[in-house]
Enzyme design. Structure first.
Site: not given
Length: 741
Positions: A177, A239, A475, A653, A655, A693, A697
């Site tokens: 790995d 992975h 692993h 999400d 996009d 926020d 917005d």
């Protein structure tokens, strides 16, 4: 002559004192070594327990989302939120995908000063690419797509199992790995030389995630693969899976480094990962694979599977119901491309305790209708904990062949037996996710949540059946970078040094000559590690582990307080150190030496040695913004399941912009509440959203949200060391004022 005292008499008089002093020094040194070793072991235990619990949570979450996909109506909002991650096998011709990934319309600006590639690649170009990445320069997205496209074309011509040979003139180097740690790969090349016709390499999976340079490692390895296709061999790891990448950082890394074309790069990498070979056989005697085997692993089956069907090994492929001509690569409609029957998966992958019924019975149902199906019962959870503690129950050494799931096939021929597809999927899952154990038998790997644990008897039988003499796998992180087990017939190899934190472990790679005797080379990539003494190295790693542990303790605050109240009958707010240790273990189930850890974890003790548990929790602090007006239960849920929540955010999400709307934010919490089987009010979610926020917005920045809710230990604010769990920036400056260093 004479009656004076000789020097010999004086020596004999002083000898008992010298012996006593030597014995005291020896006793002190042995105690010091024992304490250091104990600290090293419990530090390792903390890191591994939390790492494996994260992997288990990832698999459970994916199974939960898959369950929603299989049982919700296509028009439901919840289904639409998550449907895109299950569009794994869009039925499109390779030529159509190649047009989708076309790089020719991407212009390289004149001011670009990074490496430039032309194909076929030359040795000088690949060496220049390695040098550019060493100097922190980035490859332009046009060249990235071009390189990945050429790699995809090459991988599609390769077999599932690569077969290579040694000879007297060259040895084969095998690496474990790397996990996005470019410094380790560069050190291997410095010590051993870069891949070439005379210096073949096998890279054994898990190239990405957790480290910060995963994409650079992939581009280097793919470049050498294109340059020397017969001398560079890449095996797939667990992975190399787009679902796992959502949680462990690779998806975020690509989208951060390649904001404009990151989505196309990720989609192409998804295709590439599914085409990576599954294993490598050297001289017909040594098998190299990522995770391991089970008592049903068959190389003949693995050699025949359509490996590209398994875009994610966490879930078996589903039957296709659309023709190739009717599907577009840019389609956003799910429309029942995948239809799944009821699955009776291994309990290792989170089965549902109640029958699910037919698809029609789920019409117009809400998320809350299913909340009783996604959590294990208390008895089942306790049983899982017992299994994590040890595999002493002979009832669990049954063959995995007892399980008989029924899943639709994804074969191109409808006549294929569905059970064959399920068997193939199990074998790939075992190959990517399994770990060896010292006990005999084969049991579900419920610590990780996928694959199995297999014993020395399974190894012996497997090697005899396939006429092999050694199995090399990766692993698992090992403190020395490698570890032999099963009578030295299984070698675990891990090449990412300083994996948990600076000084936590060495990396290693192996060289095999014609005699097939493994020669192990160890190293540590960090210069700072070589400057630290053993005490400083152990202290630094311990410091980082305790920081992670404190976050876990705070995240279970309510459960811990309930446990303390059970022991504090008089409601004094005080418990003895023994009761404190008992209560903490009853909640955390980590099997740690809590009495020994009390000196590092508890400072709020009274003069008579009692622990003020309310003050104990006040020793932890939370970053701004102020969360006083947010429900305590919601905060604890957030801290306890931060990684799961961030994974859902990344899924929502669609996009890949890094921002989600307020409505998607609420839907995310709705999904999480059902997954955790707990009630979260809309008012509480709104308060949380408003807190983050700050500019009003109506958009939530995912990174800012997760960072705002990071827990910080007051004692470790000076720390700048990289820890894979805390996500801090790499800075190898020493901790100032820390008594452990």
């Amino acid at each position: 002559m004479g009656c004076g005292v000789t020097k010999s008499d004086q020596f004999h008089k002083q000898t008992p004192k010298a012996i006593k002093a030597a014995v005291l020094i020896q006793r002190w040194y042995r105690q010091y070594v024992a304490r250091t070793e104990m600290r090293r072991r419990y530090t390792w235990h903390i890191f591994q327990s939390i790492e494996y619990s994260g992997e288990q949570a990832q698999i459970k979450l994916y199974n939960f989302l898959g369950y929603l996909m299989d049982n919700f109506t296509p028009s439901s909002n919840e289904r639409n939120l998550i449907s895109h991650i299950f569009r794994e096998n869009e039925v499109c011709r390779d030529a159509e995908w190649e047009r989708h990934f076309c790089y020719k319309n991407i212009e390289v600006p004149e001011i670009y000063s990074g490496p430039q590639l032309t194909f076929p690649l030359t040795v000088e170009q690949v060496a220049g690419l390695v040098d550019a990445f060493r100097n922190k320069r980035q490859l332009h997205s046009r060249y990235v797509l071009q390189l990945l496209l050429e790699t995809w074309k090459l991988l599609r011509m390769m077999p599932n199992i690569s077969r290579i040979s040694t000879c007297h003139s060259k040895e084969i180097t095998i690496c474990g790995d790397l996990h996005g740690q470019l410094e380790d790969l560069l050190l291997i090349f410095y010590k051993n030389g870069m891949p070439s016709l005379e210096r073949p390499y096998v890279f054994n999976g898990d190239f990405v995630d957790r480290g910060k340079d995963s994409i650079e490692i992939l581009l280097i390895l793919f470049s050498f693969l294109l340059l020397y296709p017969n001398d560079v061999h890449l095996n797939r790891g667990n992975h190399e899976d787009h679902i796992v990448n959502l949680r462990y950082g690779f998806t975020k890394e690509v989208l951060t480094k390649y904001k404009m074309h990151g989505k196309r790069i990720l989609k192409l990498l998804q295709k590439i990962f599914s085409w990576l070979p599954l294993a490598t056989v050297i001289d017909q005697k040594v098998l190299v694979l990522h995770g391991g085997i089970s008592d049903s692993t068959d190389l003949g089956v693995l050699a025949r599977v359509e490996r590209n069907k398994y875009v994610s090994a966490l879930r078996p492929p589903k039957k296709r119901q659309q023709s190739a001509a009717s599907t577009s690569v840019d389609s956003d409609a799910e429309d029942d491309v995948w239809v799944t029957n009821k699955m009776n998966q291994r309990r290792v992958s989170l089965t549902f305790p109640k029958p699910l019924g037919t698809r029609e019975s789920f019409q117009n149902r809400s998320l809350q209708d299913f909340s009783d199906r996604v959590k294990l019962t208390l008895e089942e959870e306790l049983e899982v904990r017992r299994r994590q503690a040890g595999f002493l129950n002979p009832g669990f050494s049954k063959s995995l062949k007892q399980f008989n799931p029924s899943v639709s096939s994804d074969s191109s021929q409808d006549s294929t037996d569905p059970s064959d597809t399920v068997d193939e999927w199990k074998q790939i899952l075992d190959l990517l996710w399994s770990d060896p154990m010292s006990q005999e038998g084969c049991v579900p790997n419920e610590v990780r949540g996928g694959g199995c644990y297999w014993g020395p008897d399974v190894t012996e039988d497997f090697l005899n059946r396939h006429h092999l003499q050694l199995l090399i796998r990766s692993h698992e992180c090992k403190q020395e970078g490698y570890e032999f087990c099963h009578n030295r017939k299984v070698l675990t190899l891990f090449s990412a040094s300083n994996y948990y934190d600076v000084g936590s472990n060495r990396g290693a790679y192996v060289k095999l000559g014609p005699d097939l005797v493994p020669y192990v080379i160890q190293y540590q990539a960090s210069r700072m590690t070589r400057e630290l003494t053993v005490r400083q190295s152990v202290g630094r790693t311990e410091h980082s582990a305790l920081k992670v542990l404190r976050e876990q303790l705070f995240a279970h605050k309510s459960d811990l307080i309930c446990a303390f109240h059970e022991l504090d009958k008089e409601k004094t707010g005080l418990v003895s150190l023994g009761d404190w240790a008992t209560a903490v273990e009853s909640v955390m189930h980590l099997g740690l030496p809590w009495r020994m850890l009390r000196f590092q974890l508890v400072t709020s003790k009274t003069s008579d040695g009692m622990v003020d548990y309310q003050e104990w929790f006040k020793e932890l602090a939370i970053k701004e913004p102020n969360m006083d007006h947010i429900e305590q239960s919601l905060l604890e849920t957030l801290y306890r399941h931060r990684s799961t929540l961030e994974t859902i955010f990344r899924i929502v999400d669609t996009d890949n912009s890094g921002f989600i709307t307020m409505e998607d934010f609420r839907q995310t919490w709705k999904l999480l509440s059902v997954y955790l089987k707990m009630a979260i009010t809309d008012e509480a979610i709104s308060d949380l959203a408003v807190t983050i926020d700050s500019n009003h917005d109506g958009i939530i920045d995912i990174d800012e949200f997760m960072e705002a809710f990071r827990l910080t230990d007051k004692k470790s604010r000076l720390e700048r060391g990289r820890s894979m769990f805390m996500g801090t920036a790499p800075d190898l400056t020493k901790l100032e004022g820390d008594p452990n260093i």
